[in-house]
Design a protein around this motif. Structure first.
Motif, short mmCIF file in Angstrom:
data_model
loop_
_atom_site.label_atom_id
_atom_site.label_comp_id
_atom_site.label_asym_id
_atom_site.label_seq_id
_atom_site.Cartn_x
_atom_site.Cartn_y
_atom_site.Cartn_z
N GLY A 96 0.81 -1.22 0.00
CA GLY A 96 0.00 0.00 0.00
C GLY A 96 0.84 1.26 0.00
O GLY A 96 0.32 2.37 0.04
N GLY A 144 4.11 -6.63 -5.38
CA GLY A 144 4.75 -7.42 -6.43
C GLY A 144 5.97 -6.73 -6.98
O GLY A 144 6.20 -5.54 -6.74
N ARG A 195 5.96 2.88 -9.74
CA ARG A 195 7.42 2.69 -9.62
C ARG A 195 7.87 1.36 -10.17
O ARG A 195 9.05 1.01 -10.06
N ILE A 196 6.96 0.56 -10.74
CA ILE A 196 7.29 -0.83 -11.06
C ILE A 196 8.51 -0.96 -11.98
O ILE A 196 9.34 -1.84 -11.78
N PRO A 249 -4.18 -5.80 -14.49
CA PRO A 249 -3.98 -4.45 -15.02
C PRO A 249 -3.15 -4.47 -16.30
O PRO A 249 -2.28 -5.34 -16.47
N GLY A 250 -3.42 -3.49 -17.16
CA GLY A 250 -2.48 -3.18 -18.24
C GLY A 250 -1.34 -2.39 -17.60
O GLY A 250 -0.99 -2.62 -16.45
N ILE A 291 -0.19 1.18 -7.50
CA ILE A 291 -1.57 0.68 -7.56
C ILE A 291 -2.11 0.44 -6.14
O ILE A 291 -3.26 0.79 -5.84
N ARG A 319 7.33 -2.49 3.29
CA ARG A 319 8.41 -3.16 4.02
C ARG A 319 8.98 -2.25 5.09
O ARG A 319 9.37 -2.67 6.16
N1 NAP Z 1 2.22 -0.74 -12.92
C1 NAP Z 1 1.82 -1.56 -13.85
O1 NAP Z 1 1.82 -1.22 -15.03
C2 NAP Z 1 1.34 -2.95 -13.48
C3 NAP Z 1 0.75 -3.72 -14.48
C4 NAP Z 1 0.29 -4.99 -14.18
C5 NAP Z 1 0.40 -5.48 -12.89
N2 NAP Z 1 0.98 -4.73 -11.94
C6 NAP Z 1 1.08 -5.29 -10.59
O2 NAP Z 1 0.53 -4.40 -9.66
C7 NAP Z 1 1.14 -4.61 -8.39
C8 NAP Z 1 1.59 -3.27 -7.82
O3 NAP Z 1 2.66 -2.78 -8.61
P1 NAP Z 1 2.90 -1.23 -8.88
O4 NAP Z 1 2.89 -1.05 -10.33
O5 NAP Z 1 2.03 -0.39 -8.05
O6 NAP Z 1 4.43 -1.12 -8.44
P2 NAP Z 1 5.19 -0.30 -7.31
O7 NAP Z 1 4.83 1.14 -7.38
O8 NAP Z 1 6.62 -0.69 -7.46
O9 NAP Z 1 4.61 -0.90 -5.94
C9 NAP Z 1 4.96 -2.19 -5.53
C10 NAP Z 1 4.48 -2.38 -4.10
O10 NAP Z 1 4.81 -3.72 -3.70
C11 NAP Z 1 5.45 -3.64 -2.45
N3 NAP Z 1 6.38 -4.76 -2.28
C12 NAP Z 1 7.34 -5.18 -3.14
N4 NAP Z 1 7.99 -6.23 -2.61
C13 NAP Z 1 7.43 -6.47 -1.40
C14 NAP Z 1 7.65 -7.41 -0.37
N5 NAP Z 1 8.62 -8.34 -0.45
N6 NAP Z 1 6.88 -7.37 0.73
C15 NAP Z 1 5.92 -6.44 0.84
N7 NAP Z 1 5.65 -5.51 -0.09
C16 NAP Z 1 6.40 -5.54 -1.19
C17 NAP Z 1 6.15 -2.30 -2.42
O11 NAP Z 1 6.30 -1.90 -1.08
P3 NAP Z 1 7.67 -1.39 -0.43
O12 NAP Z 1 8.71 -1.31 -1.52
O13 NAP Z 1 7.34 -0.08 0.17
O14 NAP Z 1 7.96 -2.42 0.59
C18 NAP Z 1 5.15 -1.42 -3.15
O15 NAP Z 1 4.17 -0.93 -2.26
C19 NAP Z 1 2.27 -5.60 -8.62
O16 NAP Z 1 1.84 -6.90 -8.24
C20 NAP Z 1 2.49 -5.54 -10.12
O17 NAP Z 1 3.05 -6.71 -10.63
C21 NAP Z 1 1.47 -3.47 -12.19
#
Ligand code: NAP
Length: 269
Positions: free
Chosen positions: A15, A83, A182-183, A176-177, A19, A39
């Motif tokens: 959170g 993720g 930050r991914i 999601p697309g 996303i 984390r």
């Molecule tokens: N952005 C896209 O285009 C996209 C598309 C399809 C699917 N998704 C999926 O959407 C989800 C969210 O991704 P996002 O795009 O929002 O990326 P993001 O901004 O990098 O956020 C990832 C989140 O996951 C947390 N996280 C990562 N490793 C962790 C761990 N070992 N334990 C607990 N928390 C952890 C991070 O928390 P901390 O680093 O603060 O611990 C952060 O809050 C993911 O599952 C991703 O695969 C994203």
């Protein structure tokens, strides 16, 4: 929010960003009691609570879930959102890196389920939302282990849905697309890239970094999660994607594999 029965206790992993943060903000603005995780937890956001949780660590997951249960008494909805991305020619991905991404994207969600499901089964109600990806539908070039981790989570969710149905617990996946988070910067990368792949890899990653990718507001995913929470029996695979990204799922089902893969490589040329 006139119906107090509608207010849900929601746990959203990851959170702290992207996303997951958008989901926490939207659901708390709608009046739900929301707990996000990160984390490392610093200053608390407005409207919801962040609890410390590393989903690769079973004790940390249990501590985080216990903290929510101690404060709120129950968890009605869990959104397995935390993720990681991973990029690199498949051949260059070390087994350790491959296990890291599976440990977070698949087994991490499983750890959270193991901590949350006993309470849901006991109360004979609950909703599990797994955030997977459109990438679950096909192997993305130079992101093969990401596709593999999300495809694995889809199959896990499918089995889980059948196992949990008798207990009144619904399981949904959200694909999601590409969204503006930050991914991309946090993706795992191999220590070295073989010269044989370097040119194609740079080209594909260059296209991926372009303006058409990762441009949409992650709140769109939050809107979908909120809608699912209002349904009596949310079900199946839900998409949060537009245009050619959404179309790709249909094309993958309809086109011969050779043609689909040619189209995919043309997109990244
Ligand atoms: N952005 C896209 O285009 C996209 C598309 C399809 C699917 N998704 C999926 O959407 C989800 C969210 O991704 P996002 O795009 O929002 O990326 P993001 O901004 O990098 O956020 C990832 C989140 O996951 C947390 N996280 C990562 N490793 C962790 C761990 N070992 N334990 C607990 N928390 C952890 C991070 O928390 P901390 O680093 O603060 O611990 C952060 O809050 C993911 O599952 C991703 O695969 C994203």
């Amino acid at each position: 929010m006139s119906d107090p029965g509608y207010v849900k206790v929601v746990l959203v992993t990851g959170g702290s960003s992207g996303i997951g943060e958008a989901i926490c903000k939207r659901l708390s603005a709608e009046g739900h009691r929301v707990f996000g995780t990160g984390r490392k937890v610093g200053a608390q956001p407005n409207g919801y609570r962040l609890v410390a949780m590393d989903i690769t660590d079973e004790a940390s997951v249990q501590r985080g879930v216990d903290e929510v249960l101690a404060e709120a008494g129950r968890i009605d909805v869990v959104v397995n959102n935390a993720g990681l991305g991973i990029q690199g020619p498949a051949e260059d991905i070390t087994p350790e890196l491959a296990l890291d991404v599976l440990n977070t994207n698949l087994v991490g969600a499983h750890r959270v389920c193991r901590a949350v499901l006993p309470g849901m089964r006991e109360r004979k109600r609950g909703l599990v939302v797994h955030i997977t990806s459109l990438a679950a539908n096909y192997g993305l070039p130079f992101r093969g282990f990401y596709s593999a981790s999300k495809a694995a989570l889809e199959r896990y969710a499918e089995a889980q849905r059948m196992e949990l149905a008798p207990f009144g617990v619904h399981v949904v996946t959200v694909q999601p697309g590409e969204y503006r988070t930050r991914i991309a910067t946090g993706r795992l990368r191999p220590p070295t890239v073989s010269a044989a792949y370097a040119q194609a890899y740079e080209r594909v990653m260059g296209v991926l970094a372009g303006s058409l990718h990762y441009s949409r507001d992650p709140d769109e995913v939050a809107v979908l999660v909120s809608r699912l929470m209002r349904q009596a029996a949310p079900y199946g695979v839900q998409y949060s994607a537009h245009g050619v990204q959404r179309l790709s799922v249909l094309l993958k089902k309809l086109l011969p594999a050779r043609l689909f893969e040619r189209m995919m490589m043309r997109h990244y040329r």
